[in-house]
Enzyme design. Structure first.
Site, PDB file in Angstrom:
ATOM      1  N   ARG A  83      44.860  27.800  37.227  1.00  0.00           N
ATOM      2  CA  ARG A  83      45.889  26.963  37.821  1.00  0.00           C
ATOM      3  C   ARG A  83      45.426  27.121  39.575  1.00  0.00           C
ATOM      4  O   ARG A  83      45.849  26.088  40.233  1.00  0.00           O
ATOM      5  CB  ARG A  83      47.242  27.388  37.500  1.00  0.00           C
ATOM      6  CG  ARG A  83      47.892  28.617  38.017  1.00  0.00           C
ATOM      7  CD  ARG A  83      49.089  28.918  37.640  1.00  0.00           C
ATOM      8  NE  ARG A  83      48.912  29.262  36.054  1.00  0.00           N
ATOM      9  CZ  ARG A  83      50.012  29.685  35.262  1.00  0.00           C
ATOM     10  NH1 ARG A  83      51.203  29.462  35.742  1.00  0.00           N
ATOM     11  NH2 ARG A  83      49.707  29.788  34.039  1.00  0.00           N
ATOM     12  N   LYS A  92      42.826  41.734  30.928  1.00  0.00           N
ATOM     13  CA  LYS A  92      43.381  41.588  29.631  1.00  0.00           C
ATOM     14  C   LYS A  92      42.971  42.837  28.533  1.00  0.00           C
ATOM     15  O   LYS A  92      41.738  43.251  28.651  1.00  0.00           O
ATOM     16  CB  LYS A  92      42.503  40.322  28.953  1.00  0.00           C
ATOM     17  CG  LYS A  92      42.311  38.874  29.710  1.00  0.00           C
ATOM     18  CD  LYS A  92      41.738  37.948  29.259  1.00  0.00           C
ATOM     19  CE  LYS A  92      41.770  36.634  30.066  1.00  0.00           C
ATOM     20  NZ  LYS A  92      43.120  35.876  29.860  1.00  0.00           N
TER      21      LYS A  92
END
Length: 590
Positions: free
Chosen positions: A447, A370
């Protein structure tokens, strides 16, 4: 949190967890000629502890004291206790520090002589020699939401009278929970400002309320007051102790039903506060191991209804959790797979449920790190918000003890870091149900951990699963910071969870599971990739999770990336705990 949505130069807040793990994560070459890949109340006071009511006296401090990075240890703070009581007396006869009256805009209407038409306000104003009407006129207080005014008095039983705006009437339905919760928060704020020890709360127009609405209203006010009193000061060098000791509810009913409702509210608030504290704790303090210890503490404190199982790396390998372990591979803090199980103390089991929470105690993004303004890497401690909601619900339900329902609380806890042992873009992972995943973004890791957690949940023989995750920035773009998105192929389950959220006063919005979008998740070399394109990112994330849920199990996914955090307060919200508790309780009585 995945980052499929990128606005301008910002890497977005989506929780795309990529799982590039080294080759030991259950991905092996098969020795075949063509080199194919194979992937293995009454008037009696009710004692309330808004911070950690129940048998736990200290907040998380002794658990997380092991942390050494930065020499940061949370302070041991005694949990204040607030007594809740119901009283059926005239407002002018109450004695204490603050008398808070919730008023609607209609309540504030005055006659041609500038006198209140509302009977309660008229009587109170008369006792104050017209001061209440005079001040409300001077300050242009009309009862709008967010308005409040305080009068300091002498010669009466109360030291202060506060009017707090509720907005436009009628405030007479369960959908107005937020207005009454805000009233409770205002009461807590006034008590802090004046260092009040005892407060009374009344409504100018409660005479037409049904008994059920009185219960709901008192509960909402109590929730706002208890959570409004709470401050997470564990990591501050100095902090003030809350002064508030008691809250009296005037003319809102009484008896065992209200007492039971307020006790339920107390339990839920204790779970919300646990959820807040877990999310607020910095990642150098709340590691996967510490999160597991917090779960074990719930089980040991409430051993009459809870049991705990914590799986380490080797045990996860035995269960072939390659997707989860791929995410965890880069971190020096080992992963922990958490499984709590609630069983009621008596009676038969009618329904088996599972609550599955994403447990990334920190998300760097991995090799798809990020970067850039707005990437929120400094807030990625909240990427375990789903697990905080699950454990907060566990704490509340341990005290409520709903009958007839067995509940499994499941968290795959780990960190998404960067190292030579970590997963890389292009790696292929094998989940515990045998499905293979090509990692095309290591910042779509959540996920991947949920994949193995969902398979594990299905293997417990449950009837219904709700999973929660700070999963995608796309959901924040779609619904903003206050509303969570829900996804499910099951209409009845959607109705159940939405109904629970309405009772709890939390906002959910159902989004479509558009099967045609699955095309973007197809891989040329594996069963699927872990993230699709920029468009419909929260939908494709939900479609990914669906691949790991047994078709016989009802399943619903909550993307809570927006409401997990309050930017204005710079703190966690405890979102979803009340909804989960209400959903489980509703299933226990169905």
């Amino acid at each position: 949190m995945a980052a499929p949505i990128r606005l301008a130069s910002c890497s977005s807040l989506t929780l795309l967890a990529s799982t590039s793990s080294s080759s030991f994560i259950f991905t092996k070459f098969r020795s075949i000629p063509n080199l194919r890949f194979s992937f293995s109340v009454s008037t009696a006071a009710i004692s309330v502890n808004p911070l950690f009511c129940s048998r736990r006296g200290k907040r998380m401090a002794h658990t997380v004291a092991k942390a050494t990075l930065g020499l940061t240890h949370p302070a041991e703070i005694e949990s204040p206790k607030i007594s809740l009581a119901t009283k059926d007396i005239d407002l002018v006869d109450w004695k204490g520090d603050i008398l808070a009256v919730g008023v609607t805009e209609k309540d504030m209407i005055k006659d041609e002589n500038s006198k209140f038409q509302n009977l309660l306000l008229k009587k109170l104003d008369s006792q104050l020699d017209g001061l209440l009407s005079e001040v409300s006129t001077e300050e242009d207080f009309t009862g709008r939401v967010g308005q409040s005014t305080v009068l300091r008095l002498s010669g009466l039983g109360t030291k202060r009278v506060s009017l707090i705006g509720l907005g436009k009437p009628p405030i007479t339905s369960s959908s107005s929970i937020s207005a009454y919760r805000s009233l409770g928060e205002s009461v807590a704020s006034s008590a802090k400002a004046s260092q009040a020890n005892n407060v009374a709360v009344a409504l100018a127009s409660s005479q037409d309320f049904t008994p059920e609405l009185k219960l709901t209203t008192a509960s909402a006010i109590a929730t706002g007051a208890l959570l409004g009193t709470y401050e997470d000061n564990r990591f501050k060098s100095e902090s003030k102790k809350p002064s508030l000791k008691s809250i009296d509810f005037l003319n809102l009913g009484g008896g065992p039903e209200l007492e039971k409702k307020l006790k339920y509210t107390e339990y839920v608030c204790s779970g919300v506060i646990l959820g807040k504290e877990l999310v607020n704790a910095p990642p150098n303090v709340l590691t996967p191991g510490v999160l597991a210890e917090e779960a074990e503490k719930i089980a040991s404190t409430y051993s009459d209804v809870f049991s705990a199982k914590i799986l380490d790396t080797e045990q996860c390998k035995e269960l072939k959790m390659g997707s989860f372990l791929g995410v965890a591979a880069a971190s020096e803090n080992p992963p922990k797979f958490i499984h709590l199980c609630y069983k009621p103390p008596t009676g038969s089991i009618k329904t088996k449920l599972a609550l599955v929470g994403k447990g990334l105690t920190f998300d760097s993004g991995g090799y798809n790190i990020k970067t850039g303004p707005g990437c929120l890497i400094e807030l990625m401690k909240f990427d375990m918000g789903g697990s905080a909601a699950v454990l907060g619900a566990a704490k509340a339900l341990a005290q409520i003890k709903p009958p007839g329902v067995e509940v499994h609380f499941i968290v795959a806890a780990c960190e998404n870091m960067i190292s030579g042992t970590g997963m890389r873009p292009g790696d292929i992972l094998t989940a515990s149900n045998g499905k293979t995943i090509e990692v095309n973004n290591t910042d779509a890791e959540g996920r991947l951990t949920l994949a193995d957690a969902l398979v594990y949940a299905c293997n417990q023989g449950v009837d219904k699963i709700v999973d929660l995750a700070t999963l995608t920035g796309a959901c924040i773009v779609a619904l903003g910071p206050s509303i969570a998105g829900i996804f499910t192929p099951n209409d009845e389950l959607a109705k159940e969870v939405v109904a629970a959220s309405e009772v709890a006063g939390e906002r959910l919005w159902r989004l479509p599971m558009e099967e045609s979008y699955w095309d973007s998740m197809k891989s040329g070399v594996a069963d699927m990739v872990n993230t699709g394109g920029r468009q419909g990112g929260s939908i494709t994330a939900a479609l990914f999770l669906k691949q790991f849920v047994d078709e016989k199990v009802e399943w619903l996914h909550i993307d809570m990336a927006g409401p997990v955090w309050n930017d204005k307060k710079k703190a966690a919200t405890g979102f979803a705990v009340p909804t989960l508790v209400q959903w489980v309780v509703a299933n226990s009585s169905s």
